[in-house]
Design an enzyme around this catalytic site. Structure first.
Site, PDB file in Angstrom:
ATOM      1  N   GLU A 191     -25.000 -20.376  32.181  1.00  0.00           N
ATOM      2  CA  GLU A 191     -24.991 -19.476  33.331  1.00  0.00           C
ATOM      3  C   GLU A 191     -23.691 -18.678  33.354  1.00  0.00           C
ATOM      4  O   GLU A 191     -22.658 -19.165  32.899  1.00  0.00           O
ATOM      5  CB  GLU A 191     -25.066 -20.341  34.596  1.00  0.00           C
ATOM      6  CG  GLU A 191     -26.031 -20.076  35.662  1.00  0.00           C
ATOM      7  CD  GLU A 191     -26.658 -18.712  35.858  1.00  0.00           C
ATOM      8  OE1 GLU A 191     -26.196 -17.712  35.301  1.00  0.00           O
ATOM      9  OE2 GLU A 191     -27.607 -18.666  36.637  1.00  0.00           O
ATOM     10  N   ASP A 192     -23.739 -17.503  33.903  1.00  0.00           N
ATOM     11  CA  ASP A 192     -22.501 -16.726  34.014  1.00  0.00           C
ATOM     12  C   ASP A 192     -21.655 -17.195  35.202  1.00  0.00           C
ATOM     13  O   ASP A 192     -20.450 -17.339  35.090  1.00  0.00           O
ATOM     14  CB  ASP A 192     -22.778 -15.217  34.107  1.00  0.00           C
ATOM     15  CG  ASP A 192     -23.803 -14.862  35.170  1.00  0.00           C
ATOM     16  OD1 ASP A 192     -24.444 -15.773  35.702  1.00  0.00           O
ATOM     17  OD2 ASP A 192     -23.966 -13.663  35.463  1.00  0.00           O
TER      18      ASP A 192
ATOM     19  N   ASP B 223     -22.319 -19.717  42.318  1.00  0.00           N
ATOM     20  CA  ASP B 223     -21.810 -19.163  43.562  1.00  0.00           C
ATOM     21  C   ASP B 223     -22.247 -20.112  44.691  1.00  0.00           C
ATOM     22  O   ASP B 223     -21.629 -21.160  44.895  1.00  0.00           O
ATOM     23  CB  ASP B 223     -22.426 -17.759  43.664  1.00  0.00           C
ATOM     24  CG  ASP B 223     -21.797 -16.894  44.722  1.00  0.00           C
ATOM     25  OD1 ASP B 223     -21.219 -17.436  45.676  1.00  0.00           O
ATOM     26  OD2 ASP B 223     -21.888 -15.671  44.627  1.00  0.00           O
TER      27      ASP B 223
ATOM     28  N   LYS C 120     -17.306 -20.367  41.621  1.00  0.00           N
ATOM     29  CA  LYS C 120     -16.685 -20.016  42.906  1.00  0.00           C
ATOM     30  C   LYS C 120     -16.941 -21.174  43.860  1.00  0.00           C
ATOM     31  O   LYS C 120     -17.871 -21.118  44.668  1.00  0.00           O
ATOM     32  CB  LYS C 120     -17.377 -18.776  43.490  1.00  0.00           C
ATOM     33  CG  LYS C 120     -16.861 -17.453  43.055  1.00  0.00           C
ATOM     34  CD  LYS C 120     -17.564 -16.396  43.910  1.00  0.00           C
ATOM     35  CE  LYS C 120     -17.415 -15.031  43.333  1.00  0.00           C
ATOM     36  NZ  LYS C 120     -18.208 -14.044  44.092  1.00  0.00           N
TER      37      LYS C 120
ATOM     38  N   PHE D 254     -15.816 -10.501  44.620  1.00  0.00           N
ATOM     39  CA  PHE D 254     -17.000 -10.038  43.901  1.00  0.00           C
ATOM     40  C   PHE D 254     -16.597  -9.570  42.500  1.00  0.00           C
ATOM     41  O   PHE D 254     -15.798  -8.654  42.339  1.00  0.00           O
ATOM     42  CB  PHE D 254     -17.698  -8.902  44.651  1.00  0.00           C
ATOM     43  CG  PHE D 254     -19.058  -8.629  44.088  1.00  0.00           C
ATOM     44  CD1 PHE D 254     -20.156  -9.388  44.482  1.00  0.00           C
ATOM     45  CD2 PHE D 254     -19.232  -7.653  43.120  1.00  0.00           C
ATOM     46  CE1 PHE D 254     -21.415  -9.165  43.922  1.00  0.00           C
ATOM     47  CE2 PHE D 254     -20.488  -7.426  42.563  1.00  0.00           C
ATOM     48  CZ  PHE D 254     -21.574  -8.180  42.970  1.00  0.00           C
TER      49      PHE D 254
ATOM     50  N   ARG E 132     -22.209  -4.544  33.337  1.00  0.00           N
ATOM     51  CA  ARG E 132     -22.448  -5.734  32.500  1.00  0.00           C
ATOM     52  C   ARG E 132     -21.711  -5.642  31.169  1.00  0.00           C
ATOM     53  O   ARG E 132     -21.362  -6.653  30.571  1.00  0.00           O
ATOM     54  CB  ARG E 132     -23.950  -5.893  32.225  1.00  0.00           C
ATOM     55  CG  ARG E 132     -24.786  -6.265  33.444  1.00  0.00           C
ATOM     56  CD  ARG E 132     -26.154  -6.767  32.998  1.00  0.00           C
ATOM     57  NE  ARG E 132     -27.146  -6.751  34.064  1.00  0.00           N
ATOM     58  CZ  ARG E 132     -27.331  -7.725  34.949  1.00  0.00           C
ATOM     59  NH1 ARG E 132     -26.590  -8.803  34.903  1.00  0.00           N
ATOM     60  NH2 ARG E 132     -28.265  -7.627  35.869  1.00  0.00           N
TER      61      ARG E 132
HETATM   62  C1  PRP Z   1     -26.458 -14.517  39.604  1.00  0.00           C
HETATM   63  C2  PRP Z   1     -25.956 -15.481  38.576  1.00  0.00           C
HETATM   64  C3  PRP Z   1     -26.654 -16.752  38.926  1.00  0.00           C
HETATM   65  C4  PRP Z   1     -26.783 -16.677  40.417  1.00  0.00           C
HETATM   66  C5  PRP Z   1     -25.695 -17.510  41.027  1.00  0.00           C
HETATM   67  O1  PRP Z   1     -27.625 -13.983  39.136  1.00  0.00           O
HETATM   68  O2  PRP Z   1     -26.277 -15.090  37.282  1.00  0.00           O
HETATM   69  O3  PRP Z   1     -27.928 -16.857  38.349  1.00  0.00           O
HETATM   70  O4  PRP Z   1     -26.641 -15.303  40.774  1.00  0.00           O
HETATM   71  O5  PRP Z   1     -25.733 -17.448  42.412  1.00  0.00           O
HETATM   72  P1  PRP Z   1     -26.002 -18.699  43.354  1.00  0.00           P
HETATM   73  O6  PRP Z   1     -25.126 -19.809  42.867  1.00  0.00           O
HETATM   74  O7  PRP Z   1     -25.567 -18.170  44.693  1.00  0.00           O
HETATM   75  O8  PRP Z   1     -27.445 -19.020  43.319  1.00  0.00           O
HETATM   76  P2  PRP Z   1     -28.321 -12.671  39.734  1.00  0.00           P
HETATM   77  O9  PRP Z   1     -29.395 -13.078  40.678  1.00  0.00           O
HETATM   78  O10 PRP Z   1     -27.253 -11.741  40.233  1.00  0.00           O
HETATM   79  O11 PRP Z   1     -29.098 -12.042  38.524  1.00  0.00           O
HETATM   80  P3  PRP Z   1     -28.593 -11.396  37.143  1.00  0.00           P
HETATM   81  O12 PRP Z   1     -27.924 -12.525  36.384  1.00  0.00           O
HETATM   82  O13 PRP Z   1     -29.843 -10.937  36.499  1.00  0.00           O
HETATM   83  O14 PRP Z   1     -27.633 -10.267  37.450  1.00  0.00           O
END
Ligand code: PRP
Length: 175
Positions: free
Chosen positions: A95-96, A99, A127, A148, A161
């Site tokens: 995962e990136d 949050d 985070k 952010f 990205r």
């Molecule tokens: C982001 C990120 C995680 C998620 C984390 O994805 O890649 O999957 O949000 O947030 P959380 O811990 O609050 O659930 P996003 O929905 O922005 O999609 P993307 O990776 O396609 O940009």
């Protein structure tokens, strides 16, 4: 909007090398099943997979939780499922960012039902201040403050990205 560099390309590269070595040391010999969560983790996956020396099997899964804005809607939806079974596999979710933890706590639950041998998480960014659901992240690249961030796979409205650094997106005049 303006960008402030939070983590440089060099810092990220160095940390990912360490994570790769730690992952190699932690798992028994054999295949490691990497599950990349689209879209944001695609850049991290590319670098992390190459920092791991053992055999890997790469798969992609689409989960949507944010919609197009900056804050989480709290809704989780599988937009693309895995193509292969993970039964008996050592699964490492890539995962990136973690949050609120809503996405990953849901995903871990979904994957556990499929009877893998193990499920762990590797996240480039964490985070912790934002956590709403508890999530155990075995491999964290960097703990970051509640700002952010974009770049290195992370977007704002699909933009940024492809930045090489992780940057804070701030209100203000254009950089
Ligand atoms: C982001 C990120 C995680 C998620 C984390 O994805 O890649 O999957 O949000 O947030 P959380 O811990 O609050 O659930 P996003 O929905 O922005 O999609 P993307 O990776 O396609 O940009």
């Amino acid at each position: 909007m303006q960008l402030r560099v939070l983590l440089t390309e060099d810092q990220i590269r160095t940390r990912i090398k360490e994570l790769g070595a730690q992952i190699d040391a932690d798992y028994p010999a054999g295949n490691l099943h990497l599950v990349c969560i689209l879209k944001g983790a695609y850049v991290f996956l590319a670098d992390l997979a190459r920092a791991i020396k053992r055999d890997t099997f790469v798969e992609f899964m689409g989960i949507s939780s944010y919609g197009k804005g900056k804050t989480s809607s709290g809704e989780v939806k599988v937009t693309k499922d895995l193509d292969h079974s993970v039964e008996g596999a050592n699964v490492l979710i890539v995962e990136d960012i973690v949050d609120s933890g809503v996405t990953l706590s849901y995903l871990v639950q979904v994957l556990r039902q499929r009877k893998p041998h193990s499920v762990r998480i590797a996240a480039l960014l964490d985070k912790p201040e934002r956590r709403l659901r508890p999530v155990e992240v075995a491999y964290v690249g960097f703990k970051i403050p509640d700002e952010f961030v974009v770049g290195y796979g992370l977007d704002y409205g699909e933009k940024y990205r492809n930045l090489r650094d992780v940057c804070v997106l701030e209100e203000g005049e254009a950089a």
